[in-house]
Design a protein around this motif. Sequence first.
Motif, PDB file in Angstrom:
ATOM      1  N   UNK A 172     110.461  12.807   8.629  1.00 21.06           N
ATOM      2  CA  UNK A 172     109.194  11.936   9.264  1.00 21.06           C
ATOM      3  C   UNK A 172     108.210  11.803   7.741  1.00 21.06           C
ATOM      4  N   UNK A 173     107.780  10.459   7.740  1.00 15.20           N
ATOM      5  CA  UNK A 173     106.964  10.090   6.368  1.00 15.20           C
ATOM      6  C   UNK A 173     105.596  10.725   6.625  1.00 15.20           C
ATOM      7  N   UNK A 174     105.075  11.329   5.719  1.00 12.22           N
ATOM      8  CA  UNK A 174     103.550  11.558   5.535  1.00 12.22           C
ATOM      9  C   UNK A 174     103.111  10.404   5.374  1.00 12.22           C
ATOM     10  N   UNK A 175     102.486   9.857   6.217  1.00 14.82           N
ATOM     11  CA  UNK A 175     101.810   8.420   5.882  1.00 14.82           C
ATOM     12  C   UNK A 175     100.531   8.498   5.338  1.00 14.82           C
ATOM     13  N   UNK A 176     100.411   8.568   3.864  1.00 15.66           N
ATOM     14  CA  UNK A 176      98.859   8.791   3.337  1.00 15.66           C
ATOM     15  C   UNK A 176      98.009   7.478   3.712  1.00 15.66           C
ATOM     16  N   UNK A 177      98.736   6.210   3.939  1.00 16.35           N
ATOM     17  CA  UNK A 177      97.755   5.142   4.073  1.00 16.35           C
ATOM     18  C   UNK A 177      97.248   5.002   5.334  1.00 16.35           C
ATOM     19  N   UNK A 178      97.878   5.406   6.562  1.00 15.86           N
ATOM     20  CA  UNK A 178      97.502   5.577   7.699  1.00 15.86           C
ATOM     21  C   UNK A 178      96.515   6.698   7.852  1.00 15.86           C
ATOM     22  N   UNK A 179      96.844   7.963   7.340  1.00 24.02           N
ATOM     23  CA  UNK A 179      95.750   9.016   7.361  1.00 24.02           C
ATOM     24  C   UNK A 179      94.639   8.635   6.597  1.00 24.02           C
ATOM     25  N   UNK A 180      94.521   8.056   5.764  1.00 18.93           N
ATOM     26  CA  UNK A 180      93.511   7.685   4.700  1.00 18.93           C
ATOM     27  C   UNK A 180      92.524   6.642   5.533  1.00 18.93           C
ATOM     28  N   UNK A 181      93.267   5.805   6.199  1.00 17.61           N
ATOM     29  CA  UNK A 181      92.372   4.832   7.134  1.00 17.61           C
ATOM     30  C   UNK A 181      91.695   5.571   8.272  1.00 17.61           C
ATOM     31  N   UNK A 182      92.340   6.682   8.783  1.00 16.17           N
ATOM     32  CA  UNK A 182      91.642   7.350   9.903  1.00 16.17           C
ATOM     33  C   UNK A 182      90.478   8.079   9.259  1.00 16.17           C
ATOM     34  N   UNK A 183      90.666   8.951   8.035  1.00 16.85           N
ATOM     35  CA  UNK A 183      89.600   9.495   7.318  1.00 16.85           C
ATOM     36  C   UNK A 183      88.395   8.518   7.081  1.00 16.85           C
ATOM     37  N   UNK A 184      88.819   7.319   6.477  1.00 19.12           N
ATOM     38  CA  UNK A 184      87.778   6.454   6.089  1.00 19.12           C
ATOM     39  C   UNK A 184      87.137   5.902   7.458  1.00 19.12           C
ATOM     40  N   UNK A 185      87.659   5.782   8.470  1.00 12.09           N
ATOM     41  CA  UNK A 185      86.899   5.282   9.735  1.00 12.09           C
ATOM     42  C   UNK A 185      85.803   6.499   9.978  1.00 12.09           C
ATOM     43  N   UNK A 186      86.346   7.768   9.853  1.00 16.01           N
ATOM     44  CA  UNK A 186      85.465   8.888  10.060  1.00 16.01           C
ATOM     45  C   UNK A 186      84.108   8.877   9.413  1.00 16.01           C
ATOM     46  N   UNK A 187      84.485   8.710   7.941  1.00 16.15           N
ATOM     47  CA  UNK A 187      83.535   8.570   7.011  1.00 16.15           C
ATOM     48  C   UNK A 187      82.549   7.396   7.485  1.00 16.15           C
ATOM     49  N   UNK A 188      83.104   6.143   7.657  1.00 20.77           N
ATOM     50  CA  UNK A 188      82.122   5.298   7.834  1.00 20.77           C
ATOM     51  C   UNK A 188      81.330   5.414   9.412  1.00 20.77           C
ATOM     52  N   UNK A 189      81.912   6.157  10.193  1.00 25.96           N
ATOM     53  CA  UNK A 189      80.962   6.297  11.328  1.00 25.96           C
ATOM     54  C   UNK A 189      79.758   7.290  11.088  1.00 25.96           C
ATOM     55  N   UNK A 190      79.989   8.523   9.912  1.00 25.96           N
ATOM     56  CA  UNK A 190      79.056   9.123   9.608  1.00 25.96           C
ATOM     57  C   UNK A 190      78.097   8.495   8.755  1.00 25.96           C
ATOM     58  N   UNK A 191      78.466   7.470   8.324  1.00 25.90           N
ATOM     59  CA  UNK A 191      77.633   6.666   7.298  1.00 25.90           C
ATOM     60  C   UNK A 191      76.598   6.001   8.380  1.00 25.90           C
ATOM     61  N   UNK A 192      77.175   5.466   9.370  1.00 25.72           N
ATOM     62  CA  UNK A 192      76.499   4.533  10.315  1.00 25.72           C
ATOM     63  C   UNK A 192      75.452   5.529  10.895  1.00 25.72           C
ATOM     64  N   UNK A 193      75.902   6.622  11.416  1.00 29.54           N
ATOM     65  CA  UNK A 193      75.001   7.657  11.906  1.00 29.54           C
ATOM     66  C   UNK A 193      73.804   7.917  10.944  1.00 29.54           C
ATOM     67  N   UNK A 194      73.961   8.174   9.852  1.00 28.52           N
ATOM     68  CA  UNK A 194      73.130   8.452   8.653  1.00 28.52           C
ATOM     69  C   UNK A 194      71.945   7.406   8.605  1.00 28.52           C
ATOM     70  N   UNK A 195      72.506   6.125   8.464  1.00 28.61           N
ATOM     71  CA  UNK A 195      71.644   4.929   8.401  1.00 28.61           C
ATOM     72  C   UNK A 195      70.690   4.683   9.616  1.00 28.61           C
ATOM     73  N   UNK A 196      71.433   4.888  10.879  1.00 26.90           N
ATOM     74  CA  UNK A 196      70.504   5.008  11.884  1.00 26.90           C
ATOM     75  C   UNK A 196      69.345   6.125  11.969  1.00 26.90           C
ATOM     76  N   UNK A 197      69.634   6.891  11.362  1.00 35.69           N
ATOM     77  CA  UNK A 197      68.578   7.881  11.292  1.00 35.69           C
ATOM     78  C   UNK A 197      67.536   7.761  10.172  1.00 35.69           C
ATOM     79  N   UNK A 198      67.825   6.398   9.507  1.00 33.47           N
ATOM     80  CA  UNK A 198      66.830   6.265   8.457  1.00 33.47           C
ATOM     81  C   UNK A 198      67.292   6.935   7.061  1.00 33.47           C
ATOM     82  N   UNK A 199      68.279   7.377   6.953  1.00 37.46           N
ATOM     83  CA  UNK A 199      68.907   7.950   5.858  1.00 37.46           C
ATOM     84  C   UNK A 199      69.606   6.754   4.934  1.00 37.46           C
TER      85      UNK A 199
END
Length: 290
Positions: free
Chosen positions: A2-29
């Motif tokens: 099985x491939x350890x798909x770094x591209x796919x996994x990093x996209x998941x991780x980046x989505x999680x980071x983007x969500x966190x950034x939106x949350x921070x911005x919504x709270x005025x950060x």
Amino acid sequence: MQLLDGKLTSNTLKDEIAKEVSKVLAQGGKKPHLAAILVGSNGASETYVNAKVKACEKVGFDSTLVRMSEDVSEEELLNEVRKINENPAIDGLIVQLPLPKHISEIKVTETIVPEKDVDGFHPVNLGRMTLNLPTFLPATPAGIVELLDRYDIETSGKHCVVIGRSHIVGSPMSILMARNAKVGNCTVTLTHSRTTNLEEISRSADILIVALGKPEFVTADMVKEGAVIVDVGITRVKSDKTKSGWKLKGDVAFDEVAPKCSFITPVPGGVGPMTIASLLKNTLISARGK
Ligand code: NAD
């Protein structure tokens, strides 16, 4: 296999980071802000830095790219680092390696304040990592740990062999795989250019992490049936099959090794994207800490 798909996994991780950034911005950060310094115009470095800047945009970070000429003096570069150290708007700073020969990489690394060293190369951060204290883990080894974690690879009690002992990949990798953590608890063998019986050692690896920078160095006869293979190597080799005239090769002879193992990272699309995702994660952590 099985491939350890770094591209796919990093996209998941980046989505999680983007969500966190939106949350921070919504709270005025404020948006996390990564600064990168690129010295000279080395093609590979240029590609890596551009990929990092693009990744910042994708997750909603601010980024600043400082370009300095190949013949910049060490003192000028150190002054730029000091300026960014003192800039409260910037959360993380990386200086793309390698640097021209007349500049001391260790001096530059030591000048970055540990609080902004999101590459995790500063001796203070490497020391904290060794003591299993909270810190910025070096981006490539941290990306590998994350990848193994997300694929639920069992590491406890396994024999992990690391090939290559660089300060940025092999050495910290060996420490992370040995520490008492979910991805860890391995019995680790760190091998290098003076290792005499490398083939024998690599054949005994349940998990083989290869970081030496020699294309297709690891062949099928060096790998145990069912092993997990992580290929860190990236070397540009000439190719008449691509438009650019070159392609990327890993340190593992993928075609012959892949059928033998349980999991393997491709090159490109394996460790590379995970390294960038880890850098973003460290920058987010740095921004949160303020
Ligand atoms: P480096 O050049 O600093 O060190 C290479 C290491 O390999 C040394 O410790 C040396 O002892 C060892 N070595 C050399 N020949 C050997 C041999 N015959 N047998 C056993 N060990 C041997 O390497 P680095 O900076 O860790 O980079 C290694 C590779 O990983 C390079 O291809 C680099 O481009 C790549 N890399 C990829 C990423 C990524 O994000 N995917 C990040 C960093 C480095």
